[in-house]
Design an enzyme around this catalytic site. Sequence first.
Site, PDB file in Angstrom:
ATOM      1  N   ASP A 107       6.168  -5.978   3.918  1.00 16.58           N
ATOM      2  CA  ASP A 107       6.176  -7.417   3.652  1.00 16.58           C
ATOM      3  C   ASP A 107       7.579  -7.909   3.303  1.00 16.58           C
ATOM      4  O   ASP A 107       7.966  -9.027   3.672  1.00 16.58           O
ATOM      5  CB  ASP A 107       5.208  -7.749   2.518  1.00 16.58           C
ATOM      6  CG  ASP A 107       3.752  -7.688   2.964  1.00 16.58           C
ATOM      7  OD1 ASP A 107       3.509  -7.481   4.170  1.00 16.58           O
ATOM      8  OD2 ASP A 107       2.859  -7.834   2.105  1.00 16.58           O
TER       9      ASP A 107
ATOM     10  N   HIS B 195       0.589  -5.927   3.203  1.00 14.24           N
ATOM     11  CA  HIS B 195       0.242  -5.489   1.855  1.00 14.24           C
ATOM     12  C   HIS B 195       0.861  -4.145   1.516  1.00 14.24           C
ATOM     13  O   HIS B 195       0.433  -3.471   0.577  1.00 14.24           O
ATOM     14  CB  HIS B 195      -1.274  -5.476   1.632  1.00 14.24           C
ATOM     15  CG  HIS B 195      -1.938  -6.755   2.032  1.00 14.24           C
ATOM     16  ND1 HIS B 195      -1.545  -7.974   1.515  1.00 14.24           N
ATOM     17  CD2 HIS B 195      -2.935  -7.004   2.913  1.00 14.24           C
ATOM     18  CE1 HIS B 195      -2.293  -8.921   2.067  1.00 14.24           C
ATOM     19  NE2 HIS B 195      -3.126  -8.357   2.921  1.00 14.24           N
TER      20      HIS B 195
ATOM     21  N   GLU C 108       3.478  -5.134  -4.943  1.00  9.99           N
ATOM     22  CA  GLU C 108       2.045  -4.924  -4.792  1.00  9.99           C
ATOM     23  C   GLU C 108       1.526  -4.550  -6.168  1.00  9.99           C
ATOM     24  O   GLU C 108       2.116  -3.710  -6.861  1.00  9.99           O
ATOM     25  CB  GLU C 108       1.743  -3.831  -3.776  1.00  9.99           C
ATOM     26  CG  GLU C 108       2.210  -4.159  -2.362  1.00  9.99           C
ATOM     27  CD  GLU C 108       1.543  -5.398  -1.777  1.00  9.99           C
ATOM     28  OE1 GLU C 108       0.404  -5.712  -2.181  1.00  9.99           O
ATOM     29  OE2 GLU C 108       2.170  -6.056  -0.925  1.00  9.99           O
TER      30      GLU C 108
END
Length: 261
Positions: free
Chosen positions: A224, A219, A60
């Site tokens: 993820d 996210h 991220e």
Amino acid sequence: MTNQNIATLPDEDLSNLKSASLDATLNTSSEDAASAIDEQAPMALKDRFRKFLPVVVDVETAGFNAQTDALLEIACIPVLLNEQGVFYPGEAFNAHIEPFEGANLEPSALAFTGIDPKNPMRKAIAEDEKTALRRIFKGLKDVRRDEECRQCVLIGHNAHFDLAFLNAAVLRTNSKNHNPFHNFSVFDTVTLSALAFGQTVLARACKAAGLEFDGKNAHSALYDTQKTAELFCHILNNYPMLANALHNEDVKEESTDSDSQ
């Protein structure tokens, strides 16, 4: 020996002959069965991907530019293979990362991920890039050593995005000698999902595979990565290799520069 000759044998000799014939048949069947079992025995992980250890990675970030935008989260999950030949996600290694000095923080990217780098709770657990990467790399190297693999290969959903940020962080932290990943080779679950399900979005591919996907947790690098690992394993476990897979011609395999990097 003809049937006529068998008919003229004494009953005792005929019984012995039939017994010997039966033993030979049983032995042959046992050998064939053992051979079939050997042929069907699952291969080791190191043999399945040419001694690459597949590792699912998700990052991220605070933007799309790996050179200027901050790396905020990273998660890595090695994919393993059990004795029954079934792929499964291994232990997760993850970190919240403090933005490097001078890093760009795009407001739109932060709004999209929901990450607030200044949140006191986040700052309490966040690590600097160097500490986080080297801790994760050490864990992955231990797994790689246990599996007798020579290098990790990054698996990602749009994998080159994750690899670009990983490589940029490696350069910033002078961690090249600690990095277990191949510099440019990847396995991309976007491509695999398009092939298997006709889907390219992670959430839709998971749904097509019958896997749960909670959009509220999307996210997050760890979430993820977990879902991408499940998806990758599902595809491997349900789509057999094509005929002539892993075929090796009778020629000496030469090392190349790309393999050694």
